[in-house]
Design a protein around this motif. Sequence first.
Motif, PDB file in Angstrom:
ATOM      1  N   UNK A 140       3.491   8.341  19.235  1.00 23.41           N
ATOM      2  CA  UNK A 140       4.870   8.515  19.680  1.00 23.41           C
ATOM      3  C   UNK A 140       5.517   9.811  19.240  1.00 23.41           C
ATOM      4  N   UNK A 141       4.728  10.718  18.646  1.00 26.27           N
ATOM      5  CA  UNK A 141       5.271  12.035  18.281  1.00 26.27           C
ATOM      6  C   UNK A 141       5.458  12.879  19.540  1.00 26.27           C
ATOM      7  N   UNK A 142       6.606  13.507  19.672  1.00 25.69           N
ATOM      8  CA  UNK A 142       6.809  14.463  20.763  1.00 25.69           C
ATOM      9  C   UNK A 142       6.235  15.814  20.338  1.00 25.69           C
ATOM     10  N   UNK A 143       5.404  16.389  21.197  1.00 26.94           N
ATOM     11  CA  UNK A 143       4.762  17.670  20.921  1.00 26.94           C
ATOM     12  C   UNK A 143       5.281  18.686  21.940  1.00 26.94           C
ATOM     13  N   UNK A 144       6.021  19.675  21.455  1.00 29.94           N
ATOM     14  CA  UNK A 144       6.565  20.697  22.353  1.00 29.94           C
ATOM     15  C   UNK A 144       5.571  21.855  22.448  1.00 29.94           C
ATOM     16  N   UNK A 145       5.037  22.042  23.653  1.00 24.39           N
ATOM     17  CA  UNK A 145       4.090  23.140  23.873  1.00 24.39           C
ATOM     18  C   UNK A 145       4.882  24.387  24.269  1.00 24.39           C
ATOM     19  N   UNK A 146       4.839  25.405  23.420  1.00 23.45           N
ATOM     20  CA  UNK A 146       5.500  26.676  23.749  1.00 23.45           C
ATOM     21  C   UNK A 146       4.524  27.518  24.571  1.00 23.45           C
ATOM     22  N   UNK A 147       4.532  27.286  25.884  1.00 17.70           N
ATOM     23  CA  UNK A 147       3.588  27.994  26.762  1.00 17.70           C
ATOM     24  C   UNK A 147       3.754  29.499  26.626  1.00 17.70           C
ATOM     25  N   UNK A 148       5.022  29.943  26.538  1.00 16.53           N
ATOM     26  CA  UNK A 148       5.304  31.375  26.496  1.00 16.53           C
ATOM     27  C   UNK A 148       4.888  31.999  25.164  1.00 16.53           C
ATOM     28  N   UNK A 149       4.785  31.188  24.117  1.00 12.35           N
ATOM     29  CA  UNK A 149       4.259  31.711  22.850  1.00 12.35           C
ATOM     30  C   UNK A 149       2.735  31.797  22.926  1.00 12.35           C
ATOM     31  N   UNK A 169       7.393  11.036  29.387  1.00 18.44           N
ATOM     32  CA  UNK A 169       8.307  12.133  29.643  1.00 18.44           C
ATOM     33  C   UNK A 169       7.788  13.451  29.117  1.00 18.44           C
ATOM     34  N   UNK A 170       7.977  14.524  29.876  1.00 13.51           N
ATOM     35  CA  UNK A 170       7.590  15.851  29.410  1.00 13.51           C
ATOM     36  C   UNK A 170       8.811  16.628  28.922  1.00 13.51           C
ATOM     37  N   UNK A 171       9.921  15.918  28.755  1.00 15.07           N
ATOM     38  CA  UNK A 171      11.087  16.444  28.061  1.00 15.07           C
ATOM     39  C   UNK A 171      11.193  15.800  26.687  1.00 15.07           C
ATOM     40  N   UNK A 172      12.306  16.065  26.017  1.00 12.93           N
ATOM     41  CA  UNK A 172      12.490  15.545  24.656  1.00 12.93           C
ATOM     42  C   UNK A 172      12.651  14.029  24.628  1.00 12.93           C
ATOM     43  N   UNK A 173      13.281  13.471  25.669  1.00  9.99           N
ATOM     44  CA  UNK A 173      13.463  12.009  25.704  1.00  9.99           C
ATOM     45  C   UNK A 173      12.137  11.272  25.710  1.00  9.99           C
ATOM     46  N   UNK A 174      12.007  10.304  24.787  1.00  9.07           N
ATOM     47  CA  UNK A 174      10.882   9.374  24.871  1.00  9.07           C
ATOM     48  C   UNK A 174      11.330   8.217  25.758  1.00  9.07           C
ATOM     49  N   UNK A 175      10.716   8.107  26.936  1.00  9.39           N
ATOM     50  CA  UNK A 175      11.197   7.137  27.917  1.00  9.39           C
ATOM     51  C   UNK A 175      11.071   5.691  27.435  1.00  9.39           C
ATOM     52  N   UNK A 176      10.263   5.453  26.408  1.00  8.89           N
ATOM     53  CA  UNK A 176      10.172   4.109  25.857  1.00  8.89           C
ATOM     54  C   UNK A 176      11.553   3.647  25.382  1.00  8.89           C
ATOM     55  N   UNK A 177      12.313   4.571  24.809  1.00 13.98           N
ATOM     56  CA  UNK A 177      13.620   4.209  24.248  1.00 13.98           C
ATOM     57  C   UNK A 177      14.783   4.751  25.069  1.00 13.98           C
ATOM     58  N   UNK A 178      14.549   5.862  25.790  1.00 11.55           N
ATOM     59  CA  UNK A 178      15.651   6.531  26.494  1.00 11.55           C
ATOM     60  C   UNK A 178      15.235   6.802  27.935  1.00 11.55           C
ATOM     61  N   UNK A 232       5.774  33.800  31.220  1.00 10.74           N
ATOM     62  CA  UNK A 232       5.636  32.357  31.442  1.00 10.74           C
ATOM     63  C   UNK A 232       6.900  31.726  32.036  1.00 10.74           C
ATOM     64  N   UNK A 233       6.981  31.717  33.370  1.00  7.36           N
ATOM     65  CA  UNK A 233       8.176  31.218  34.060  1.00  7.36           C
ATOM     66  C   UNK A 233       8.610  29.829  33.592  1.00  7.36           C
ATOM     67  N   UNK A 234       7.686  28.950  33.303  1.00  4.59           N
ATOM     68  CA  UNK A 234       8.028  27.704  32.621  1.00  4.59           C
ATOM     69  C   UNK A 234       7.766  27.939  31.138  1.00  4.59           C
ATOM     70  N   UNK A 235       8.795  27.796  30.314  1.00  2.11           N
ATOM     71  CA  UNK A 235       8.667  28.170  28.908  1.00  2.11           C
ATOM     72  C   UNK A 235       8.018  27.078  28.072  1.00  2.11           C
ATOM     73  N   UNK A 236       8.375  25.827  28.338  1.00  2.00           N
ATOM     74  CA  UNK A 236       7.905  24.732  27.479  1.00  2.00           C
ATOM     75  C   UNK A 236       7.764  23.446  28.287  1.00  2.00           C
ATOM     76  N   UNK A 237       6.866  22.591  27.863  1.00  2.00           N
ATOM     77  CA  UNK A 237       6.842  21.187  28.270  1.00  2.00           C
ATOM     78  C   UNK A 237       6.435  20.378  27.042  1.00  2.00           C
ATOM     79  N   UNK A 238       6.850  19.114  27.011  1.00  6.77           N
ATOM     80  CA  UNK A 238       6.419  18.204  25.945  1.00  6.77           C
ATOM     81  C   UNK A 238       5.255  17.344  26.405  1.00  6.77           C
ATOM     82  N   UNK A 239       4.514  16.825  25.450  1.00 11.62           N
ATOM     83  CA  UNK A 239       3.674  15.656  25.628  1.00 11.62           C
ATOM     84  C   UNK A 239       4.080  14.670  24.534  1.00 11.62           C
ATOM     85  N   UNK A 240       3.579  13.410  24.630  1.00 10.03           N
ATOM     86  CA  UNK A 240       3.837  12.408  23.595  1.00 10.03           C
ATOM     87  C   UNK A 240       2.494  11.882  23.104  1.00 10.03           C
TER      88      UNK A 240
END
Length: 379
Positions: free
Chosen positions: A314-323, A77-86, A291-299
């Motif tokens: 399993x750490x979620x990493x939020x990439x602040x593209x706009x930063x 998932x590239x959102x906050x949810x870790x699809x392994x659990x959610x 940056x029209x898309x502000x953020x995406x996650x990786x795991x």
Amino acid sequence: MTELAGVPAVDIDPFSRAFFDDPYPGHAQVRETAPVVRLPVLEAHNLTGGRPVVGIGRHEEVHAVLMDWQRFPSGRGVGLRDYVAHPPLRGPGMILEIDPPLHGTRRAVLNRALSPAVVRGLRPRCEAAAGALVERLLDRVEVDGIADIAEAYPLGVFPDARGIEPDGRENLLPFGNFVFNSMGPDNDLLADSLAELPPLAEWATRQSQRDRLAPDGIGAIIHAAADAGEITHAEAPLLVRALLSAGVDTTVNGLGAALACLAAHPQEWARRRADPGLARGAFEEAIRFESPVQTFFRTTGCDLELGGATLPEGTKVLMFLAAATRDPRKFAEPDRFDITRDAAGHVGFGAGIHMCVGQILARLEGEAMLAALARRVAR
Ligand code: OVP
């Protein structure tokens, strides 16, 4: 929650209305505190199986993570949810949340459906539509740049190109809204989106079936790839649908950013009007600036080191593209909007294997609209 040695916490909620209203101080805080910061407000939502959530706002780390799909996969998932659990809130992310090798198979089809040649064929229609919209707006006393241009233009042009019928286009914006709200925690924005979702999702699915698509559009190219055996007939409509998720909000935000920047910087608009050669640079600088898309996650796919921090699997990493696109380590005077700067290397379209597949079409839409305005509108 596990300890993360030497990783400072930043107490922001990057998916709150307050943050969206004024994200710049939060971006600077993430970027300037440390290469990797902890985001306890997001961890508290318990969507990551008890594993950490960190943020990165510097160009170096954001670019490195985007380029490294082996250690920072998208499949959980590239959102906050870790699809392994959610499990995902929407159907399977058909390309955005798929890792190699399957990603490459599907990407090859989308690359062809949105290729330079295909987009070149769309140019006359895009330019005519932009010109016609500007002529209509010139008669008006007041124009809302977001509703009347940034939304109206892509909503007219993109679905035509993709080949969907005119009825139900009012569903496009709320559907795109849901997709992006689904990347964040369970907050009021997501709840509002979920409440209106069922008919939107049904509509989007229906619009992606072969018999609903124009025979000469982008959608038809994707269905033809199923005939050729490149993808399955089950995958084709889902990939067509992904274009609805990915192609509307993003272009609205990009065009809106360009209009806002050029309205706020009249001397840059004057330069653009005087020199059509600056068309490409003006739109690209707006993508860098906002940056029209502000953020995406990786795991993280394994225990690893990033920016001096040791992160467990399993750490979620939020990439602040706009930063990252305003990182002074990468861009001189990053908060200055300058259409003649070299914006290359910005991550507003991402980077690596998932880099925006629609960027050629997005640039066409942006440049065509700005060109139509430049011909007729002084300020
Ligand atoms: C900006 C994007 C955004 C939202 C959804 C998807 C892609 C998708 O593929 O479903 S890329």
